[in-house]
Design a protein around this motif. Structure first.
Motif, mmCIF file in Angstrom:
data_model
loop_
_atom_site.group_PDB
_atom_site.id
_atom_site.type_symbol
_atom_site.label_atom_id
_atom_site.label_comp_id
_atom_site.label_asym_id
_atom_site.label_seq_id
_atom_site.Cartn_x
_atom_site.Cartn_y
_atom_site.Cartn_z
ATOM 1 N N VAL A 28 49.726 39.381 30.952
ATOM 2 C CA VAL A 28 48.429 39.637 31.579
ATOM 3 C C VAL A 28 48.358 38.936 32.937
ATOM 4 O O VAL A 28 47.877 39.511 33.917
ATOM 5 C CB VAL A 28 47.260 39.217 30.658
ATOM 6 C CG1 VAL A 28 45.930 39.322 31.374
ATOM 7 C CG2 VAL A 28 47.249 40.072 29.391
ATOM 8 N N LEU A 29 48.847 37.711 33.015
ATOM 9 C CA LEU A 29 48.876 36.993 34.288
ATOM 10 C C LEU A 29 49.651 37.779 35.340
ATOM 11 O O LEU A 29 49.228 37.884 36.492
ATOM 12 C CB LEU A 29 49.514 35.615 34.119
ATOM 13 C CG LEU A 29 48.604 34.466 33.763
ATOM 14 C CD1 LEU A 29 49.430 33.230 33.441
ATOM 15 C CD2 LEU A 29 47.630 34.176 34.868
ATOM 16 N N GLY A 30 50.791 38.330 34.949
ATOM 17 C CA GLY A 30 51.608 39.101 35.872
ATOM 18 C C GLY A 30 50.919 40.364 36.359
ATOM 19 O O GLY A 30 51.154 40.816 37.479
ATOM 20 N N GLU A 31 50.076 40.931 35.520
ATOM 21 C CA GLU A 31 49.399 42.185 35.865
ATOM 22 C C GLU A 31 48.131 41.977 36.687
ATOM 23 O O GLU A 31 47.888 42.718 37.634
ATOM 24 C CB GLU A 31 49.052 42.958 34.596
ATOM 25 C CG GLU A 31 50.264 43.491 33.866
ATOM 26 C CD GLU A 31 49.916 44.094 32.522
ATOM 27 O OE1 GLU A 31 48.717 44.229 32.207
ATOM 28 O OE2 GLU A 31 50.853 44.415 31.778
ATOM 29 N N VAL A 32 47.311 40.989 36.317
ATOM 30 C CA VAL A 32 45.997 40.854 36.960
ATOM 31 C C VAL A 32 45.812 39.538 37.706
ATOM 32 O O VAL A 32 44.834 39.388 38.432
ATOM 33 C CB VAL A 32 44.842 41.042 35.940
ATOM 34 C CG1 VAL A 32 44.920 42.390 35.277
ATOM 35 C CG2 VAL A 32 44.821 39.937 34.911
ATOM 36 N N GLY A 33 46.688 38.575 37.508
ATOM 37 C CA GLY A 33 46.551 37.280 38.158
ATOM 38 C C GLY A 33 45.641 36.343 37.377
ATOM 39 O O GLY A 33 44.892 36.754 36.488
ATOM 40 N N ALA A 34 45.696 35.079 37.754
ATOM 41 C CA ALA A 34 44.957 34.040 37.033
ATOM 42 C C ALA A 34 43.445 34.198 37.168
ATOM 43 O O ALA A 34 42.703 33.906 36.238
ATOM 44 C CB ALA A 34 45.379 32.658 37.513
ATOM 45 N N ASP A 35 42.992 34.657 38.326
ATOM 46 C CA ASP A 35 41.548 34.782 38.551
ATOM 47 C C ASP A 35 40.905 35.831 37.652
ATOM 48 O O ASP A 35 39.727 35.706 37.300
ATOM 49 C CB ASP A 35 41.249 35.113 40.008
ATOM 50 C CG ASP A 35 41.594 33.966 40.940
ATOM 51 O OD1 ASP A 35 41.662 32.817 40.463
ATOM 52 O OD2 ASP A 35 41.806 34.229 42.137
ATOM 53 N N ARG A 36 41.645 36.865 37.279
ATOM 54 C CA ARG A 36 41.067 37.954 36.490
ATOM 55 C C ARG A 36 41.505 37.939 35.024
ATOM 56 O O ARG A 36 41.116 38.817 34.258
ATOM 57 C CB ARG A 36 41.428 39.295 37.130
ATOM 58 C CG ARG A 36 40.749 39.426 38.506
ATOM 59 C CD ARG A 36 40.999 40.747 39.181
ATOM 60 N NE ARG A 36 40.633 41.863 38.322
ATOM 61 C CZ ARG A 36 41.298 43.016 38.319
ATOM 62 N NH1 ARG A 36 42.326 43.201 39.106
ATOM 63 N NH2 ARG A 36 40.909 43.982 37.515
ATOM 64 N N GLU A 40 39.892 37.735 26.186
ATOM 65 C CA GLU A 40 39.839 38.995 25.443
ATOM 66 C C GLU A 40 41.058 39.859 25.753
ATOM 67 O O GLU A 40 41.640 40.472 24.855
ATOM 68 C CB GLU A 40 38.549 39.750 25.753
ATOM 69 C CG GLU A 40 37.300 39.084 25.217
ATOM 70 C CD GLU A 40 36.806 37.910 26.078
ATOM 71 O OE1 GLU A 40 37.289 37.732 27.224
ATOM 72 O OE2 GLU A 40 35.951 37.160 25.585
ATOM 73 N N ALA A 41 41.457 39.910 27.028
ATOM 74 C CA ALA A 41 42.610 40.717 27.424
ATOM 75 C C ALA A 41 43.896 40.170 26.805
ATOM 76 O O ALA A 41 44.751 40.936 26.346
ATOM 77 C CB ALA A 41 42.729 40.764 28.944
ATOM 78 N N VAL A 42 44.026 38.858 26.782
ATOM 79 C CA VAL A 42 45.214 38.237 26.195
ATOM 80 C C VAL A 42 45.253 38.499 24.692
ATOM 81 O O VAL A 42 46.289 38.877 24.148
ATOM 82 C CB VAL A 42 45.255 36.723 26.491
ATOM 83 C CG1 VAL A 42 46.386 36.045 25.729
ATOM 84 C CG2 VAL A 42 45.383 36.484 27.989
#
Length: 65
Positions: A28-36, A40-42
């Motif tokens: 998820v970090l790779g896809e949206v970055g830390a700010d987003r 729930e997504a994780v």
């Protein structure tokens, strides 16, 4: 016949679950970055409940760290 219970197998499952959560967080970090990144997504990516994620990591910042 009573079910056999092993703390070793339970601990192994806990370690594997935590690893799965961390792998999902990295994706998820790779896809949206830390700010987003959201808990729930994780959790959704790891196919786990959000509460399970919070059982392993008390906050989003702790997960990212």
């Amino acid at each position: 016949m009573p079910r056999r219970y092993s703390m070793d197998s339970r601990q192994g499952e806990t370690v594997a679950r935590r690893r799965r959560l961390l792998d999902a967080a990295i994706q998820v970090l790779g896809e949206v970055g830390a700010d987003r990144l959201t808990m729930e997504a994780v959790a959704e990516r790891a196919d786990a409940a959000t509460r399970t994620l919070y059982n392993h990591f008390s906050s989003r910042d702790e997960l990212i760290a």
